[in-house]
Every structure is written in C-alpha cells, then in structure tokens.
Design an enzyme around this catalytic site. Sequence first.
Site, PDB file in Angstrom:
ATOM      1  N   LYS A  54       0.845  -1.202   0.000  1.00 55.30           N
ATOM      2  CA  LYS A  54       0.000   0.000   0.000  1.00 55.30           C
ATOM      3  C   LYS A  54       0.880   1.253   0.000  1.00 55.30           C
ATOM      4  O   LYS A  54       0.621   2.213  -0.721  1.00 55.30           O
ATOM      5  CB  LYS A  54      -0.931   0.005   1.215  1.00 55.30           C
ATOM      6  CG  LYS A  54      -2.105  -0.943   1.059  1.00 55.30           C
ATOM      7  CD  LYS A  54      -2.868  -1.148   2.357  1.00 55.30           C
ATOM      8  CE  LYS A  54      -3.923  -2.244   2.179  1.00 55.30           C
ATOM      9  NZ  LYS A  54      -4.542  -2.675   3.430  1.00 55.30           N
ATOM     10  N   GLN A  98      -4.570  -1.235   9.612  1.00 53.10           N
ATOM     11  CA  GLN A  98      -4.533  -2.572   9.013  1.00 53.10           C
ATOM     12  C   GLN A  98      -5.179  -3.596   9.944  1.00 53.10           C
ATOM     13  O   GLN A  98      -4.821  -3.698  11.113  1.00 53.10           O
ATOM     14  CB  GLN A  98      -3.069  -2.946   8.718  1.00 53.10           C
ATOM     15  CG  GLN A  98      -2.895  -4.279   8.021  1.00 53.10           C
ATOM     16  CD  GLN A  98      -3.483  -4.292   6.612  1.00 53.10           C
ATOM     17  OE1 GLN A  98      -3.308  -3.358   5.836  1.00 53.10           O
ATOM     18  NE2 GLN A  98      -4.214  -5.346   6.289  1.00 53.10           N
ATOM     19  N   ASP A 121     -11.150   3.395   4.206  1.00 50.79           N
ATOM     20  CA  ASP A 121     -11.589   2.005   4.093  1.00 50.79           C
ATOM     21  C   ASP A 121     -13.117   1.914   4.053  1.00 50.79           C
ATOM     22  O   ASP A 121     -13.667   0.875   3.709  1.00 50.79           O
ATOM     23  CB  ASP A 121     -11.089   1.195   5.306  1.00 50.79           C
ATOM     24  CG  ASP A 121      -9.890   0.329   4.968  1.00 50.79           C
ATOM     25  OD1 ASP A 121      -9.658   0.068   3.763  1.00 50.79           O
ATOM     26  OD2 ASP A 121      -9.185  -0.092   5.902  1.00 50.79           O
TER      27      ASP A 121
END
Length: 297
Positions: A54, A98, A121
């Site tokens: 990422k 994460q 997200d």
Amino acid sequence: MTAELIDGKAFALDLRGRIATLAADFTARSGRKAGLAVVLVGADAASQVYVRSKGKATVEAGMASFEHRLPADASETELLDLVRALNHDPLVDGILVQLPLPGHLDEQTVIATISPDKDVDGFHVTNAGRLAVGQPGFVPCTPLGCLMLLKNRLGSLSGLDAVVIGRSNIVGKPMAQLLLAESCTVTIAHSRTRNLADVVRRADIVVAAVGRPEMVKGDWIKPGATVIDVGINRVDGAEPGKTRLVGDVDFAGACDVAGAITPVPGGVGPMTIAVLLRNALVAAFRNAGLELAEGAI
Ligand code: NDP
C-alpha cells in the site's frame, strides 16, 4: 461458451494512472501532496506485506505515505491516541488501520475513532450509513472495485438480477448496497441460504465473497451471466509442498457458461489497492475544499 476474462489487473493499472494524473493536479493546486496514513500493529507477516505494498503504491501515485508501526502489545489507549493525532494532522487525508488487530484490541472501537472524513476504508458506521441512504461518503475498497469492473463491462446495471454470496461488513453488505443503488434487483445469500444453486441460477450478476475454494459450480451459473469472484483461497498445488490461489468460483466450470468472469488472481485483487488510492485522493480533494469532477475517478 467460453467466458470473456475481466482483466482487473489492467483496469487497476489504468485507474492508478488516472489517479496519478489527478494527484499531480491536487499537488499543484493545494501546494502539498495528498496523504495516506497506514497504521500497523504487531508483525503479522501477511499484514506487513499488505502495508508495504500500500505504501509503495501510494508513493507511485505521487501521494505521501505515512507509515506508523506499533508493537503487538501496544495498548488500546496508545493506538487510539495515534488515530486521534492522525485525525487532526492536516497532512493526512486518509487513515487506514490494518486489520486484523491483535486480540486485545477492539476493532470496532478503533474504527469508530477514525474520523469518518478520513475513513478511506469505508468501515466507519457513518460511512456505512451514508452508503445505505445514498449520501456521499467512503465505500469499502473491494466492493467498489467490483462495481467498477461490472459497470465497465455491462454499462448500465439497471434492472439486472444480482446475487451477492456473503454478507460481511467489508464485502457482501456494501456490495449489495452498491448494486441496489445501480437499480439491480439484489439477493444476498449466506451460510443459511436454502437452495443456493437455484438462487445463483437466477442471477445476471454473481458476486462471490465467501472464502470457500471453488464452492460456486459452473452449473449454478445462468448462461451469459457476469461473475465476479472476490474469494482468495490458498489450496494445495499440483506439486507437493506448493500452493496456489483459487477463488470462490470453480473457474473452469464457470468459464463454460458465464458471459464474463474475473480470474483469481488478477481479477478483483488488484482493484482493492487502486480503489484505496482513489478514496484517499477523493478525501484529499474534499479536505482541501477543492472540486473533483464527478466520475473523474
Ligand atoms: P467473511 O468470512 O467475513 O464472510 C464470508 C461470508 O460467506 C459470510 O457472510 C458467510 O455467511 C458466507 N458463507 C460462508 N459459507 C457459506 C456457504 N457455504 N454458503 C453461502 N455463504 C457462505 O469473509 P469476507 O467477506 O471478509 O471475504 C470473503 C472472501 O473474499 C474471502 O475469500 C477473502 O479472502 C476474500 N477477500 C478478498 C479481497 C480482495 O481484495 N480480493 C478483499 C476482502 C476479502 P454467514 O454470514 O451466514 O456466516
């Protein structure tokens, strides 16, 4: 019939190119780079790989990547303090924590602490609510990537029968909301669904997000249907000691019947990071009060 392959890898590459162009435009207009912060707690091997890729993709798109690592035994207070600091950091447009987190940390508490306007997200209940009522917000990356592939292949989805197999908060539910917003007739199937094969057989669009290798068989698919396989499952390979990735759909069987299908790997997978960059850039434009043309990315 041999299904056409939906090349998510090529689509994601093209999307990342468009994001890079717009990211440069953002930098020129705002005087700073769009910024994405990624928080990793602990040293889970798979999570480390995800975080590294990422970060690399963020920099390649011309955006700033801020990586924050906390030890596996970090306290919830430590993590929440970091998230709050990032919420207030004007150089950070998007925040991603994460998952999964070590067991002593409550994921819902952490997600609820991220500012909804930096929640790239799309996991915050505010963004789930915005999606449900049709307000602009952030949509989870994987289902949004699936929708992009579907619209690219089919154009209008209006009136089509769609079956989503799986009802998780990160894939199945937002996928169903997105398809509903496109005026599909949506069925959400899950582990308690009866006669799943018959349910799937009605669908013009099948999205499989189950986590069971090759569960959806070719003879479940309506001829000509478009099949999006979200599953990533590692199974034994042909040679001893070697593994390979398969989806939730029996790819060979489905290829004989479907009109189009995403392969695994190379279908949905590459879209997830591309959409994360897209969400971070959209956040940057919004946070800076700059206009981004509707549908530009
Ligand atoms: P979850 O485990 O959270 O959800 C799985 C869903 O499948 C549940 O709703 C479950 O139903 C349903 N299910 C389980 N067994 C059956 C069955 N026999 N028949 C019908 N439905 C069933 O998984 P995720 O949504 O997080 O992920 C799904 C898959 O997608 C995984 O393979 C994952 O690796 C992959 N994935 C891929 C991504 C990518 O970037 N390509 C990103 C995210 C996920 P119930 O609710 O009743 O238990």
